[in-house]
Scaffold this active site. Structure first.
Site, PDB file in Angstrom:
ATOM      1  N   HIS A  41       0.758  -1.204   0.069  1.00  0.00           N
ATOM      2  CA  HIS A  41       0.140   0.171  -0.079  1.00  0.00           C
ATOM      3  C   HIS A  41       0.874   1.241  -0.049  1.00  0.00           C
ATOM      4  O   HIS A  41       0.648   2.214  -0.876  1.00  0.00           O
ATOM      5  CB  HIS A  41      -0.784  -0.160   1.191  1.00  0.00           C
ATOM      6  CG  HIS A  41      -1.897   1.228   1.216  1.00  0.00           C
ATOM      7  ND1 HIS A  41      -3.002   1.310   0.736  1.00  0.00           N
ATOM      8  CD2 HIS A  41      -1.513   2.428   1.923  1.00  0.00           C
ATOM      9  CE1 HIS A  41      -3.665   2.369   0.850  1.00  0.00           C
ATOM     10  NE2 HIS A  41      -2.859   3.083   1.739  1.00  0.00           N
ATOM     11  N   GLU A  42       1.821   1.055   1.018  1.00  0.00           N
ATOM     12  CA  GLU A  42       2.544   2.843   1.218  1.00  0.00           C
ATOM     13  C   GLU A  42       3.439   2.615  -0.180  1.00  0.00           C
ATOM     14  O   GLU A  42       3.829   3.718  -0.654  1.00  0.00           O
ATOM     15  CB  GLU A  42       3.473   2.530   2.503  1.00  0.00           C
ATOM     16  CG  GLU A  42       2.482   2.485   3.522  1.00  0.00           C
ATOM     17  CD  GLU A  42       1.740   3.911   3.647  1.00  0.00           C
ATOM     18  OE1 GLU A  42       2.128   5.069   3.211  1.00  0.00           O
ATOM     19  OE2 GLU A  42       0.472   3.639   4.179  1.00  0.00           O
ATOM     20  N   HIS A  45       1.474   4.374  -2.968  1.00  0.00           N
ATOM     21  CA  HIS A  45       1.698   5.933  -2.670  1.00  0.00           C
ATOM     22  C   HIS A  45       2.916   6.496  -3.126  1.00  0.00           C
ATOM     23  O   HIS A  45       3.313   7.612  -3.751  1.00  0.00           O
ATOM     24  CB  HIS A  45       1.418   6.373  -1.254  1.00  0.00           C
ATOM     25  CG  HIS A  45       0.038   5.925  -1.017  1.00  0.00           C
ATOM     26  ND1 HIS A  45      -0.901   6.458  -1.589  1.00  0.00           N
ATOM     27  CD2 HIS A  45      -0.493   5.373   0.295  1.00  0.00           C
ATOM     28  CE1 HIS A  45      -2.238   6.107  -0.866  1.00  0.00           C
ATOM     29  NE2 HIS A  45      -1.816   5.622   0.302  1.00  0.00           N
TER      30      HIS A  45
END
Length: 196
Positions: A41-42, A45
Site C-alpha cells: 500500500h505505502e 503511494h
C-alpha cells in the site's frame, strides 16, 4: 519508507505494542502477511508521488496505521487524487497477483490486500478515501465546501462504524481485535466533532 532520509521515519510505542500483541495472538506468518500488504500500500503511494513530482517528507507508523507526510504543493488536484488512490490500487494489484496462486498463504495475502484496499477507500479522514472526498468536493465547490462536506461524511461514517463494531463485540462475546478499530473510528469521529 523507501529511500527516506535520516529522521524521516517515526515509529510510535503503540505501533510496537500492537505488533507484539498481533504476533502473540496470530503468529509471525500472519503478522508478516499483514505487514507485507501494508508495505504494498505505502509503496503504491510512494511510487505515484515520485512519478508525479511529489516528495515524501516523513513516514509515521502508529497504532492506527501509517501516515505519509508529503510535499504535494507541486501537484494538481488530479495528481494528488491519483497519488492517494495509488495505495489502494497497489493493494488491489497485489490481491490480483495473489489470486493466481493456489497456496493458502497466497489466499491470506489476497485477503489482507483486499481488506486494506477497501478500508482505505472509506470516506473517513485520515484515510485515503476521506482525503480524496475532500479534494474532489474542494475542486468542484471550493475549499470551505470540501472541508465541511468531509467533516460531516467522516463524522457520520466514523460514528456508525464505531457503533457497529462495539455492537459486534457485544454480540460475539468481545473479540478484542475489533477494539482497536472501534477506538480508531471513535477517535476519528471525536476529531471531526471538535474540528481538528
Amino acid at each position: 519508507m523507501f529511500l527516506l532520509k535520516p529522521n524521516r521515519l517515526q515509529v510510535s510505542v503503540g505501533f510496537w505494542l500492537l505488533l507484539a500483541w498481533f504476533w502473540r495472538a496470530n503468529g509471525i506468518g500472519l503478522l508478516l502477511t499483514v505487514l507485507g500488504a501494508a508495505a504494498v500500500h505505502e509503496a503504491g503511494h510512494w511510487v505515484a508521488l515520485r512519478c508525479l513530482g511529489g516528495e515524501v517528507r516523513r513516514l509515521q507508523l502508529n497504532v492506527f496505521g501509517a501516515v505519509m507526510e508529503t510535499d504535494s504543493r507541486r501537484l494538481t488536484y488530479g495528481q494528488e487524487v491519483l497519488a492517494l488512490l495509488a495505495g489502494p490500487a497497489a493493494n488491489f494489484l497485489g490481491a490480483a497477483i495473489a489470486a493466481g496462486f493456489r497456496l493458502a498463504e497466497a489466499r491470506v495475502f489476497l485477503g489482507a490486500n483486499l481488506v486494506l484496499c477497501l478500508f482505505n477507500l472509506l470516506p473517513i479522514r485520515p484515510l485515503d478515501g476521506g482525503r480524496v472526498l475532500e479534494l474532489l468536493v474542494s475542486r468542484c465547490w471550493g475549499d470551505g465546501a470540501g472541508e465541511q462536506a468531509t467533516r460531516v461524511v467522516s463524522l457520520c461514517f466514523s460514528l456508525l462504524l464505531c457503533l457497529f463494531l462495539c455492537g459486534l463485540m457485544g454480540v460475539t462475546g468481545g473479540s478484542l481485535w475489533l477494539l482497536p478499530a472501534a477506538a480508531g473510528f471513535g477517535m476519528a469521529a471525536w476529531r471531526e466533532t471538535i474540528g481538528k
